[in-house]
Design a protein around this motif. Structure first.
Motif, PDB file in Angstrom:
ATOM      1  N   GLN A 100       4.620   8.871  -0.183  1.00 43.26           N
ATOM      2  CA  GLN A 100       3.999   7.585  -0.499  1.00 43.26           C
ATOM      3  C   GLN A 100       5.040   6.578  -0.969  1.00 43.26           C
ATOM      4  O   GLN A 100       6.028   6.942  -1.609  1.00 43.26           O
ATOM      5  CB  GLN A 100       2.935   7.736  -1.584  1.00 43.26           C
ATOM      6  CG  GLN A 100       1.728   8.503  -1.124  1.00 43.26           C
ATOM      7  CD  GLN A 100       0.632   8.498  -2.177  1.00 43.26           C
ATOM      8  OE1 GLN A 100       0.886   8.616  -3.368  1.00 43.26           O
ATOM      9  NE2 GLN A 100      -0.603   8.368  -1.721  1.00 43.26           N
ATOM     10  N   LEU A 102       4.916   2.543  -2.734  1.00 38.62           N
ATOM     11  CA  LEU A 102       4.155   1.411  -3.260  1.00 38.62           C
ATOM     12  C   LEU A 102       5.055   0.191  -3.187  1.00 38.62           C
ATOM     13  O   LEU A 102       6.175   0.212  -3.701  1.00 38.62           O
ATOM     14  CB  LEU A 102       3.743   1.668  -4.714  1.00 38.62           C
ATOM     15  CG  LEU A 102       2.947   0.561  -5.389  1.00 38.62           C
ATOM     16  CD1 LEU A 102       1.566   0.401  -4.744  1.00 38.62           C
ATOM     17  CD2 LEU A 102       2.814   0.839  -6.877  1.00 38.62           C
ATOM     18  N   PHE A 116       0.603  -9.183  -0.453  1.00 35.32           N
ATOM     19  CA  PHE A 116      -0.245  -8.069  -0.843  1.00 35.32           C
ATOM     20  C   PHE A 116       0.601  -6.919  -1.382  1.00 35.32           C
ATOM     21  O   PHE A 116       1.792  -6.834  -1.131  1.00 35.32           O
ATOM     22  CB  PHE A 116      -1.093  -7.587   0.339  1.00 35.32           C
ATOM     23  CG  PHE A 116      -0.276  -7.058   1.492  1.00 35.32           C
ATOM     24  CD1 PHE A 116      -0.020  -5.702   1.633  1.00 35.32           C
ATOM     25  CD2 PHE A 116       0.248  -7.933   2.440  1.00 35.32           C
ATOM     26  CE1 PHE A 116       0.749  -5.232   2.690  1.00 35.32           C
ATOM     27  CE2 PHE A 116       1.010  -7.464   3.501  1.00 35.32           C
ATOM     28  CZ  PHE A 116       1.262  -6.099   3.621  1.00 35.32           C
ATOM     29  N   GLU A 118       0.653  -2.697  -1.401  1.00 34.72           N
ATOM     30  CA  GLU A 118       0.081  -1.592  -0.635  1.00 34.72           C
ATOM     31  C   GLU A 118       0.663  -0.263  -1.079  1.00 34.72           C
ATOM     32  O   GLU A 118       1.854  -0.155  -1.331  1.00 34.72           O
ATOM     33  CB  GLU A 118       0.337  -1.778   0.867  1.00 34.72           C
ATOM     34  CG  GLU A 118      -0.296  -0.689   1.718  1.00 34.72           C
ATOM     35  CD  GLU A 118      -0.208  -0.966   3.205  1.00 34.72           C
ATOM     36  OE1 GLU A 118      -0.593  -2.070   3.635  1.00 34.72           O
ATOM     37  OE2 GLU A 118       0.251  -0.070   3.930  1.00 34.72           O
ATOM     38  N   ARG A 119      -0.219   0.721  -1.166  1.00 34.06           N
ATOM     39  CA  ARG A 119       0.194   2.114  -1.322  1.00 34.06           C
ATOM     40  C   ARG A 119       0.092   2.721   0.070  1.00 34.06           C
ATOM     41  O   ARG A 119      -0.994   2.834   0.629  1.00 34.06           O
ATOM     42  CB  ARG A 119      -0.715   2.868  -2.285  1.00 34.06           C
ATOM     43  CG  ARG A 119      -0.222   4.310  -2.541  1.00 34.06           C
ATOM     44  CD  ARG A 119      -1.246   5.138  -3.241  1.00 34.06           C
ATOM     45  NE  ARG A 119      -2.375   5.365  -2.348  1.00 34.06           N
ATOM     46  CZ  ARG A 119      -3.637   5.450  -2.741  1.00 34.06           C
ATOM     47  NH1 ARG A 119      -3.970   5.313  -3.999  1.00 34.06           N
ATOM     48  NH2 ARG A 119      -4.601   5.672  -1.863  1.00 34.06           N
ATOM     49  N   SER A 120       1.227   3.066   0.645  1.00 40.66           N
ATOM     50  CA  SER A 120       1.271   3.559   2.013  1.00 40.66           C
ATOM     51  C   SER A 120       1.556   5.047   2.051  1.00 40.66           C
ATOM     52  O   SER A 120       2.329   5.565   1.246  1.00 40.66           O
ATOM     53  CB  SER A 120       2.363   2.842   2.811  1.00 40.66           C
ATOM     54  OG  SER A 120       2.054   1.483   2.970  1.00 40.66           O
ATOM     55  N   TYR A 131       4.275   5.829   9.837  1.00 41.50           N
ATOM     56  CA  TYR A 131       3.243   5.225   8.989  1.00 41.50           C
ATOM     57  C   TYR A 131       1.893   5.800   9.371  1.00 41.50           C
ATOM     58  O   TYR A 131       1.482   5.720  10.533  1.00 41.50           O
ATOM     59  CB  TYR A 131       3.270   3.715   9.187  1.00 41.50           C
ATOM     60  CG  TYR A 131       2.189   2.959   8.455  1.00 41.50           C
ATOM     61  CD1 TYR A 131       2.208   2.848   7.072  1.00 41.50           C
ATOM     62  CD2 TYR A 131       1.166   2.334   9.149  1.00 41.50           C
ATOM     63  CE1 TYR A 131       1.221   2.139   6.397  1.00 41.50           C
ATOM     64  CE2 TYR A 131       0.181   1.619   8.487  1.00 41.50           C
ATOM     65  CZ  TYR A 131       0.212   1.527   7.113  1.00 41.50           C
ATOM     66  OH  TYR A 131      -0.759   0.834   6.456  1.00 41.50           O
ATOM     67  N   SER A 133      -1.163   5.483   7.019  1.00 38.41           N
ATOM     68  CA  SER A 133      -2.218   4.586   6.546  1.00 38.41           C
ATOM     69  C   SER A 133      -1.770   3.908   5.263  1.00 38.41           C
ATOM     70  O   SER A 133      -0.764   4.286   4.667  1.00 38.41           O
ATOM     71  CB  SER A 133      -3.514   5.361   6.290  1.00 38.41           C
ATOM     72  OG  SER A 133      -3.323   6.306   5.254  1.00 38.41           O
ATOM     73  N   GLY A 134      -2.560   2.927   4.843  1.00 36.88           N
ATOM     74  CA  GLY A 134      -2.244   2.224   3.617  1.00 36.88           C
ATOM     75  C   GLY A 134      -3.485   1.706   2.919  1.00 36.88           C
ATOM     76  O   GLY A 134      -4.521   1.503   3.553  1.00 36.88           O
ATOM     77  N   VAL A 135      -3.360   1.520   1.612  1.00 40.43           N
ATOM     78  CA  VAL A 135      -4.421   0.931   0.797  1.00 40.43           C
ATOM     79  C   VAL A 135      -3.866  -0.368   0.247  1.00 40.43           C
ATOM     80  O   VAL A 135      -3.036  -0.348  -0.672  1.00 40.43           O
ATOM     81  CB  VAL A 135      -4.850   1.878  -0.343  1.00 40.43           C
ATOM     82  CG1 VAL A 135      -5.910   1.209  -1.219  1.00 40.43           C
ATOM     83  CG2 VAL A 135      -5.343   3.204   0.198  1.00 40.43           C
ATOM     84  N   PRO A 136      -4.284  -1.511   0.815  1.00 37.94           N
ATOM     85  CA  PRO A 136      -3.764  -2.794   0.329  1.00 37.94           C
ATOM     86  C   PRO A 136      -4.619  -3.368  -0.805  1.00 37.94           C
ATOM     87  O   PRO A 136      -5.811  -3.095  -0.901  1.00 37.94           O
ATOM     88  CB  PRO A 136      -3.856  -3.690   1.564  1.00 37.94           C
ATOM     89  CG  PRO A 136      -5.020  -3.140   2.325  1.00 37.94           C
ATOM     90  CD  PRO A 136      -5.065  -1.654   2.030  1.00 37.94           C
ATOM     91  N   ARG A 137      -3.971  -4.164  -1.638  1.00 35.11           N
ATOM     92  CA  ARG A 137      -4.651  -4.913  -2.698  1.00 35.11           C
ATOM     93  C   ARG A 137      -4.005  -6.297  -2.763  1.00 35.11           C
ATOM     94  O   ARG A 137      -2.783  -6.427  -2.694  1.00 35.11           O
ATOM     95  CB  ARG A 137      -4.497  -4.239  -4.061  1.00 35.11           C
ATOM     96  CG  ARG A 137      -5.193  -2.909  -4.192  1.00 35.11           C
ATOM     97  CD  ARG A 137      -6.709  -3.080  -4.306  1.00 35.11           C
ATOM     98  NE  ARG A 137      -7.373  -1.812  -4.455  1.00 35.11           N
ATOM     99  CZ  ARG A 137      -7.997  -1.156  -3.479  1.00 35.11           C
ATOM    100  NH1 ARG A 137      -8.025  -1.646  -2.269  1.00 35.11           N
ATOM    101  NH2 ARG A 137      -8.582  -0.006  -3.703  1.00 35.11           N
TER     102      ARG A 137
END
Length: 156
Positions: A100, A102, A116, A118-120, A131, A133-137
Motif C-alpha cells: 500500500q 498513501l 485528492f 488516495e490509499r492505493s 496498480y 485499486s485505490g480508495v480516494p478522499r
C-alpha cells in the motif's frame, strides 16, 4: 544545454534518472511506491499506454478493451495538470502480496483544484508491480491537512 527537467513525481530527481526508464520500458519500478510515482508522472506526461500496462490483471479496467481504456486515460491526462505529489506513507507487501501507498496528488482541471488523497493497493504480477485499486478522499472530507495522514489514520 538546458538542465534536464525535474520528474513530475516530486522525487527531487531529474525525470531521466527517475521515471523515464520505467516509461520507456527499460526497467520495472522496484517497489509499489516507485510504481505509484511513475503512474503520477505518466498522467502528467500523458503516457496513457504506460498507465494501461501498469494496471494489475485484477483491475476492473483490464476487462474492458485496451484501446478504449487508453483513449479515456489519455483524454483525462490531457485535460488536467499535475503540479506535484506528496507520498505520506507506504507499507510493503503483506502475506497476500498487497503493498500500500498513501499519497496526496495535486491535480487541477481548467484552474479548478481536483486534488485528492488516495490509499492505493499494488500487487506484483510476476513481471512488475501493478496498480490494483485505490480508495480516494477529497481534502475537504478530511479532518486535517492531507499531508498529516498515515495509513493508520486514513479514513476507511
Amino acid at each position: 544545454m538546458p538542465p534536464a527537467p525535474p520528474c513530475p513525481c516530486s522525487s527531487g530527481l531529474r525525470y531521466r534518472q527517475c521515471c523515464a526508464p520505467y516509461h520507456r520500458g527499460e526497467a520495472e519500478p522496484p517497489d509499489a511506491e516507485a510504481l505509484m510515482r511513475s503512474r503520477y508522472s505518466a498522467f502528467a506526461l500523458k503516457e496513457a499506454a504506460y498507465l494501461w500496462k501498469t494496471l494489475h490483471p485484477e483491475h476492473p479496467d483490464r476487462a474492458r478493451p485496451e484501446a478504449e481504456v487508453v483513449r479515456e486515460l489519455r483524454a483525462f491526462a490531457q485535460s488536467h495538470q499535475y503540479p506535484g505529489l506528496v507520498v505520506m506513507d507506504r507499507r510493503p507487501a503483506d502475506a497476500h502480496g498487497v503493498a500500500q501507498v498513501l499519497f496526496f496528488a495535486k491535480v487541477f482541471e481548467k484552474g479548478k483544484d481536483r486534488s485528492f488523497v488516495e490509499r492505493s493497493d499494488f500487487r506484483h504480477d510476476g513481471t512488475g508491480w501493478r496498480y490494483v485499486s485505490g480508495v480516494p478522499r477529497l481534502p475537504r472530507e478530511l479532518a486535517g491537512p492531507p499531508e498529516a495522514l498515515t495509513l493508520a489514520t486514513f479514513p476507511a
